[in-house]
Motif scaffolding. Structure first.
Motif, PDB file in Angstrom:
ATOM      1  N   GLN A 186     101.771 -13.912 111.187  1.00 52.00           N
ATOM      2  CA  GLN A 186     102.831 -14.714 110.612  1.00 52.00           C
ATOM      3  C   GLN A 186     104.150 -13.970 110.545  1.00 52.00           C
ATOM      4  OE1 GLN A 186     101.519 -16.077 106.817  1.00 52.00           O
ATOM      5  NE2 GLN A 186      99.902 -17.350 107.659  1.00 52.00           N
ATOM      6  N   GLU A 243     104.872 -18.299 107.800  1.00 48.11           N
ATOM      7  CA  GLU A 243     104.801 -19.327 108.831  1.00 48.11           C
ATOM      8  C   GLU A 243     105.539 -20.591 108.400  1.00 48.11           C
ATOM      9  OE1 GLU A 243     100.995 -21.558 109.669  1.00 48.11           O
ATOM     10  OE2 GLU A 243     101.090 -20.277 111.437  1.00 48.11           O
ATOM     11  N   PRO A 288     104.376 -26.017 111.323  1.00 48.83           N
ATOM     12  CA  PRO A 288     103.925 -25.769 112.698  1.00 48.83           C
ATOM     13  C   PRO A 288     103.050 -26.922 113.191  1.00 48.83           C
ATOM     14  CG  PRO A 288     103.351 -23.936 111.236  1.00 48.83           C
ATOM     15  CD  PRO A 288     103.825 -25.061 110.385  1.00 48.83           C
ATOM     16  N   GLN A 306     107.396 -26.398 116.370  1.00 49.10           N
ATOM     17  CA  GLN A 306     107.570 -26.483 114.920  1.00 49.10           C
ATOM     18  C   GLN A 306     108.574 -27.578 114.577  1.00 49.10           C
ATOM     19  OE1 GLN A 306     109.328 -22.692 114.173  1.00 49.10           O
ATOM     20  NE2 GLN A 306     107.438 -21.566 114.432  1.00 49.10           N
TER      21      GLN A 306
END
Length: 164
Positions: A21, A57, A92, A98
């Motif tokens: 991440q 993330e 995501p 994303q």
């Protein structure tokens, strides 16, 4: 013995997940786009630069500077800029794709000049937007974004990012 092995395995999995991440948490980018200001007859070209830090993330923080527009209103030349700080919520969709939402604070500055005289004014307030980003590699990505820096201003931009 099994308990110790389970704990060691859990720690290893968590550390790999944390590294994935935050492998490239710092990023910079540039964009070009189109700004529409109510009262102006057509869209104006915008361009800007930004830098960010991805905490996880799902969350990042960014600072940005954008030339929103340059235009002539009769004999008066007007220049509009934006300085912003924001938080991004990131969802995501896949490893490469994303969707993100932006909430922040920005300062808008308009400078005008006419016959050798000039003046300027500022306004600040809430900035929000939505966008998508596609990662071509771990370091290079592209994004499309819509921002609303003021109640009478909209900006749509396309940009590139570089993570390091």
């Amino acid at each position: 013995m099994l308990k110790k092995l389970s704990i060691a395995a859990a720690i290893a999995v968590l550390s790999i997940s944390a590294q994935a991440q935050t492998a490239n948490p710092i990023y910079v980018g540039a964009d070009i786009g189109s700004t529409k200001v109510d009262g102006l007859t057509d869209n104006k070209t915008s361009y800007g630069a930004f830098a960010g830090y991805k905490f996880s993330e799902n969350f990042a923080a960014e600072v940005a500077y954008r030339q929103l527009f340059k235009t002539d209103v009769g004999p008066v030349s007007v220049d509009g800029t934006q300085t912003a700080v924001s938080v991004l919520g990131i969802a995501p969709i896949s490893k490469e794709f994303q969707v993100f939402g932006r909430l922040g604070y920005n300062q808008l500055k308009a400078s005008a000049s006419f016959a050798g005289r000039s003046g300027s004014g500022t306004d600040s307030g809430v900035l929000y937007g939505v966008g998508v980003q596609y990662q071509f590699t771990a370091n290079i990505g592209a994004r499309l974004e819509f921002q609303k820096p003021a109640s009478d201003t909209k900006n749509f931009s396309a940009g590139v990012t570089y993570s390091f």
